[in-house]
Write a protein that holds these residues in place. Structure first.
Motif, PDB file in Angstrom:
ATOM      1  N   THR B  14     -11.140  -0.025   4.873  1.00 15.91           N
ATOM      2  CA  THR B  14     -12.133   1.028   5.103  1.00 15.91           C
ATOM      3  C   THR B  14     -11.472   2.060   4.191  1.00 15.91           C
ATOM      4  N   LEU B  15     -10.543   1.859   3.503  1.00 13.10           N
ATOM      5  CA  LEU B  15     -10.839   3.367   2.642  1.00 13.10           C
ATOM      6  C   LEU B  15     -11.832   2.857   1.271  1.00 13.10           C
ATOM      7  N   LEU B  16     -11.275   1.040   0.875  1.00 12.27           N
ATOM      8  CA  LEU B  16     -12.354   0.833   0.196  1.00 12.27           C
ATOM      9  C   LEU B  16     -13.897   1.363   0.297  1.00 12.27           C
ATOM     10  N   ASN B  17     -14.341   0.662   1.643  1.00 12.07           N
ATOM     11  CA  ASN B  17     -15.234   1.604   1.158  1.00 12.07           C
ATOM     12  C   ASN B  17     -15.529   2.265   1.405  1.00 12.07           C
ATOM     13  N   ALA B  18     -14.981   3.415   2.011  1.00 11.68           N
ATOM     14  CA  ALA B  18     -15.423   4.288   1.571  1.00 11.68           C
ATOM     15  C   ALA B  18     -15.738   5.375  -0.065  1.00 11.68           C
ATOM     16  N   TRP B  19     -14.680   4.317  -0.755  1.00 13.36           N
ATOM     17  CA  TRP B  19     -15.221   4.365  -2.467  1.00 13.36           C
ATOM     18  C   TRP B  19     -16.058   3.814  -2.829  1.00 13.36           C
ATOM     19  N   GLY B  20     -16.521   3.628  -2.160  1.00  8.32           N
ATOM     20  CA  GLY B  20     -17.413   2.769  -2.571  1.00  8.32           C
ATOM     21  C   GLY B  20     -17.486   1.315  -3.503  1.00  8.32           C
ATOM     22  N   LEU B  21     -16.170   0.752  -2.863  1.00  9.67           N
ATOM     23  CA  LEU B  21     -15.238  -0.474  -3.832  1.00  9.67           C
ATOM     24  C   LEU B  21     -15.525  -2.036  -3.155  1.00  9.67           C
ATOM     25  N   ASP B  22     -15.630  -3.161  -3.906  1.00  8.78           N
ATOM     26  CA  ASP B  22     -15.761  -4.596  -3.143  1.00  8.78           C
ATOM     27  C   ASP B  22     -14.843  -5.087  -3.818  1.00  8.78           C
ATOM     28  N   GLY B  23     -15.292  -6.534  -3.415  1.00 13.62           N
ATOM     29  CA  GLY B  23     -14.751  -7.731  -4.220  1.00 13.62           C
ATOM     30  C   GLY B  23     -13.022  -7.427  -4.300  1.00 13.62           C
ATOM     31  N   LEU B  24     -12.011  -7.098  -3.562  1.00 13.20           N
ATOM     32  CA  LEU B  24     -11.279  -7.274  -4.120  1.00 13.20           C
ATOM     33  C   LEU B  24     -10.566  -7.966  -3.781  1.00 13.20           C
ATOM     34  N   ARG B  25      -9.697  -7.932  -4.918  1.00 11.91           N
ATOM     35  CA  ARG B  25      -9.229  -9.084  -6.226  1.00 11.91           C
ATOM     36  C   ARG B  25      -7.525  -9.581  -6.069  1.00 11.91           C
ATOM     37  N   GLY B  33       7.485   5.665  -8.407  1.00 18.16           N
ATOM     38  CA  GLY B  33       7.368   6.853  -7.613  1.00 18.16           C
ATOM     39  C   GLY B  33       8.526   7.139  -5.885  1.00 18.16           C
ATOM     40  N   ILE B  34       9.038   7.830  -6.491  1.00 10.81           N
ATOM     41  CA  ILE B  34       9.690   7.741  -5.398  1.00 10.81           C
ATOM     42  C   ILE B  34       9.781   8.099  -4.306  1.00 10.81           C
ATOM     43  N   GLN B  35       9.110   8.752  -3.511  1.00 10.87           N
ATOM     44  CA  GLN B  35       8.787   9.028  -2.955  1.00 10.87           C
ATOM     45  C   GLN B  35       7.296   9.205  -2.065  1.00 10.87           C
ATOM     46  N   ASN B  36       6.330   8.864  -2.992  1.00 11.78           N
ATOM     47  CA  ASN B  36       4.983   8.177  -2.121  1.00 11.78           C
ATOM     48  C   ASN B  36       5.421   6.421  -2.646  1.00 11.78           C
ATOM     49  N   SER B  37       4.108   6.023  -2.059  1.00 10.20           N
ATOM     50  CA  SER B  37       3.598   4.550  -1.528  1.00 10.20           C
ATOM     51  C   SER B  37       2.492   4.584  -2.550  1.00 10.20           C
ATOM     52  N   ASN B  38       2.813   3.059  -3.682  1.00  3.06           N
ATOM     53  CA  ASN B  38       1.709   3.408  -4.693  1.00  3.06           C
ATOM     54  C   ASN B  38       1.118   1.749  -4.490  1.00  3.06           C
ATOM     55  N   PHE B  39       0.167   1.530  -4.963  1.00  3.00           N
ATOM     56  CA  PHE B  39      -0.325  -0.159  -4.957  1.00  3.00           C
ATOM     57  C   PHE B  39      -1.349  -0.184  -5.562  1.00  3.00           C
ATOM     58  N   LEU B  40      -1.136  -1.229  -6.819  1.00  4.74           N
ATOM     59  CA  LEU B  40      -1.958  -1.604  -7.684  1.00  4.74           C
ATOM     60  C   LEU B  40      -3.740  -2.726  -6.833  1.00  4.74           C
ATOM     61  N   ILE B  41      -4.416  -1.678  -6.499  1.00  4.68           N
ATOM     62  CA  ILE B  41      -5.776  -2.747  -6.230  1.00  4.68           C
ATOM     63  C   ILE B  41      -6.343  -3.145  -7.436  1.00  4.68           C
ATOM     64  N   GLU B  42      -7.229  -4.345  -7.002  1.00 10.21           N
ATOM     65  CA  GLU B  42      -7.999  -4.630  -8.326  1.00 10.21           C
ATOM     66  C   GLU B  42      -9.843  -5.700  -7.365  1.00 10.21           C
ATOM     67  N   VAL B  43     -10.139  -4.666  -8.038  1.00 11.64           N
ATOM     68  CA  VAL B  43     -11.340  -4.865  -7.130  1.00 11.64           C
ATOM     69  C   VAL B  43     -12.536  -5.279  -7.935  1.00 11.64           C
ATOM     70  N   ARG B  44     -13.491  -5.545  -7.512  1.00  6.43           N
ATOM     71  CA  ARG B  44     -15.357  -6.173  -8.446  1.00  6.43           C
ATOM     72  C   ARG B  44     -15.369  -5.271  -9.836  1.00  6.43           C
ATOM     73  N   GLN B  45     -14.792  -3.868  -9.579  1.00 12.18           N
ATOM     74  CA  GLN B  45     -15.506  -2.461 -10.816  1.00 12.18           C
ATOM     75  C   GLN B  45     -14.335  -2.414 -11.081  1.00 12.18           C
ATOM     76  N   GLY B  46     -13.276  -3.035 -11.233  1.00 10.52           N
ATOM     77  CA  GLY B  46     -11.967  -3.110 -12.214  1.00 10.52           C
ATOM     78  C   GLY B  46     -10.614  -2.447 -11.075  1.00 10.52           C
ATOM     79  N   ARG B  47      -9.568  -2.002 -11.617  1.00  6.57           N
ATOM     80  CA  ARG B  47      -8.463  -1.301 -11.537  1.00  6.57           C
ATOM     81  C   ARG B  47      -8.311  -0.633 -10.792  1.00  6.57           C
TER      82      ARG B  47
END
Lengths: 322, 322
Positions: B14-25, B33-47
Motif C-alpha cells: 500500500t505504501l509503495l503504491n501511494a509513492w508510485g513505486l514498483d518492482g520491489l527487489r 536511528g535509536i528510536q525510529n524503525s528504518n528500512f532499506l528498500i530497493e525498487v525498480r525506481q532506485g534505492r
C-alpha cells in the motif's frame, strides 16, 4: 534483530583488505538474524553481507555451514557465496569472533507466500537436496527425534499453562515416534529451517536461499515436512491450506519425486517437525531473554499444527496427488 | 539500533503504491536511528530509506524536518530527498505512525575522521547554512541555553558520582552563560547534531548529510561549535586536535567566513555546546532504558571537553587562523 559487534574503521579496513576488496561505498548494520551481527557492505566489487558470529554459532561448525552455501551456489542455486580471503580462508577473526563475508542476494521474503511462490520454494528445496547429495562434511541433527524427549523433559507443566490438555498428547506423540519413526528413508543434507523468511523472491522466482545454520544430515522428506508446517498453514496453525500443500509437494516432485515410503511417512514426519518447533518455541517462551527487543514466537501455533497432523492419514491429506 | 515496527506485506504494498513505486527487489531493516524503525528498500525506481517514526518524533514537526532535507537537496547538497505520494504528501500513516521515504545516500561515516574529511564537513556545514537561509519554517532550539538550567536541576549529585568536583564548575558555567551568552550573532537554521556519524563520505567527499531531527533556529556559529566538540577532540575528550580544529574552521570559512563577533564568541559557544551534550548524556545515563541493547554514551567525555573550553581564550585556541 540488532547489531551486537560494530567493527571499528580500522578493523573493517583490515577485513576488507584480506578479502581483496576496496572502494567502500556503504556499510550498514541490518536487523537480521537473532544472534549474529549482520552488515550490508557495498564496495567497488559489489554488494556483500558481513556476518560477525556471536556466541551462538560454534566456530567448528562454520566450515560446514559456509561450505554448504558455497556448494549450493556452485551448483547454480541462489545461495550466498562466501568470499575467501587472499589466503583462501572463509573465516576471519575480529575481537575473537569469527567473521564471514558472502555475496548479497536480491529478493524479498513473503510473510504469507501465495501458492505460486510455495511451488517454487518446493522445487528449490529439491534442487538443494540434489546439489548437496555429495557434500562431504557431516553434522548430526541435534534437534532431531532423538533430542525431543530431552527437550520435553520437565516442560509438561509449562505447556499445560499455555495449552491445557496438550501434555498427554505429546507423551503419546513421543511414544509413537519411538515405535514408528522411519529408519530407512533417503538421507542427505537438509536445510531444516526453510521457513518463508529464509527464501527471497523476485516475483515468483526464488532468488535467495539463506540461513543454513540449522542444516544437518537427516531424511530429505523431513525437510519437506518442515516446509509443510511453515508454508501451508494459516497463521495460527489451525487450518491447513490444501492448495498450498499440493503446490509445495508438486513443486518438490518436479525436481525430485518422492518414493512411496517417503509419501507414507509424510504425516508422521510432519507431526515430528511440528513437535520440534513446538518444543524449541516452548523452551524460548519460558526462558528469560537478554535483549528485550527479541520477539518470542508463540508455541501454540505449533500445538494447533500438531493436532492437525495427529489426524492426518496419508500424503493426500497434505495435498499430494494420488 | 533496532526495528520496532515491521510492516506487513500488505502495508508495504500500500505504501509503495501511494509513492508510485514498483518492482520491489530488497527490503531490509537497518540498525540505524535509536528510536525510529528504518528500512532499506530497493525498487525498480532506485534505492530508498523508509522510516517509521516511533513516539519520539512529533508528527507536527515532521514537515519541518522533511522540508529541510528537501530544501537542502534542491540546493544541490547531498541530503536525502523525501519522496512525495502521488497526492503530494511527504508523510503516510501506518498503524497510526507517520512514515516517510527518502532517497538513499551512498557513503560511509568515519569513527575518527581525518582532517581532510573534517575540512570537507566544515565546508558542507556552511553550505547547509547558506542553503537554508530562506527556509520559511521555524522551530526553536529546545536544547539551547534557555533549557540548560532546567536540564541541570537536580542532577548535581549524579554528576558528582560520575565526575567528582564537576557540579560547582557547571553552576559557574551557567552563571557565565546567563551573563555573557551572545545575543546578536547571525542566526538561521542549524543542524545542531552534525556528529561524524551523520556525515557520509565517499573518500574525502561529503556524500550524505543525514539525521536532521535536532535541527532548529539558532546562531550559525553554534553549529560550528557543536562540530568542534564532535570532530576535533580525541575520543575521551581530553585532548583537542588543533590540526582538525583548523581544518574544520577553514573548511567552513571557504564557504562562509565568520564575522569577528562570531570568532570572539567561539570559546563560549563551544563550552555551551559541550554542556548541552554533557547534560543530555547525563539524563540518559541515569534514566533506565526499555531496550537493553541501546548503548549509552558516557557523559564524562563531555566533562573533559568542558574543562578544555573553560580555559580557551580565543578562536585561535581552536586552530582558527589569525
Amino acid at each position: 534483530m540488532a547489531v551486537y559487534t560494530e567493527p571499528t574503521d580500522e578493523e573493517l579496513a583490515t577485513l576488507l583488505n584480506a578479502w581483496g576488496l576496496d572502494g567502500l561505498r556503504n556499510f550498514k548494520g541490518i536487523a537480521e538474524g537473532i544472534q549474529n551481527s549482520n552488515f550490508l557492505i557495498e564496495v567497488r566489487q559489489g554488494r556483500f553481507i558481513l556476518t560477525i558470529y556471536e556466541k551462538s554459532v560454534v566456530l567448528d561448525d562454520l566450515p560446514f555451514y559456509l561450505g554448504l552455501t558455497e556448494t549450493a551456489a556452485n551448483a547454480g542455486l541462489p545461495a550466498a557465496r562466501p568470499i575467501r580471503t587472499q589466503d583462501g580462508e572463509m573465516v576471519q577473526m575480529i575481537r575473537g569472533k569469527p567473521t564471514s563475508l558472502c555475496t548479497f542476494l536480491d529478493g524479498v521474503s513473503s510473510q504469507h507466500p501465495p501458492s505460486s511462490q510455495t511451488r517454487a520454494a518446493g522445487a528449490a528445496l529439491a534442487q538443494l537436496h540434489l546439489a548437496l547429495a555429495d557434500y562431504p562434511q557431516k553434522r548430526p541433527n541435534d534437534l532431531g527425534p532423538h533430542n525431543w524427549s530431552e527437550l520435553w523433559a520437565g516442560r509438561a507443566a509449562h505447556s499445560e499453562d499455555l495449552e491445557p490438555g496438550i501434555a498427554p498428547s505429546i507423551d503419546q506423540d513421543l511414544k509413537e515416534f519411538a515405535a514408528n519413526w522411519p529408519r530407512d528413508l533417503p538421507r542427505g543434507i537438509i536445510h531444516a529451517d526453510l521457513f518463508p523468511d529464509n527464501v527471497l523472491f523476485l516475483g515468483d522466482r526464488v532468488n535467495g536461499l539463506i540461513d543454513f545454520y540449522f542444516a544437518c544430515e537427516d531424511f530429505l522428506a523431513y525437510d519437506l515436512a518442515v516446509m509443510l508446517n511453515a508454508w501451508c498453514f494459516e497463521a495460527n496453525g489451525r487450518e491447513f491450506d490444501l492448495v498450498k500443500g499440493r503446490a509445495l509437494i508438486m513443486g518438490y516432485e518436479t525436481v525430485r519425486p518422492l518414493s512411496q515410503s517417503e509419501r507414507n511417512a509424510l504425516p508422521l514426519l510432519a507431526r515430528g517437525a511440528a513437535l520440534r518447533f513446538f518444543l524449541t518455541r516452548l523452551v524460548d517462551w519460558v526462558t528469560p531473554m537478554d535483549g528485550a527487543l527479541v520477539r518470542k514466537k508463540d508455541p501454540r501455533d505449533y500445538a494447533a499444527r500438531l493436532a492437525f497432523h495427529r489426524n492426518a492419514r496419508s500424503a493426500a491429506d497434505y495435498g499430494a496427488p494420488e
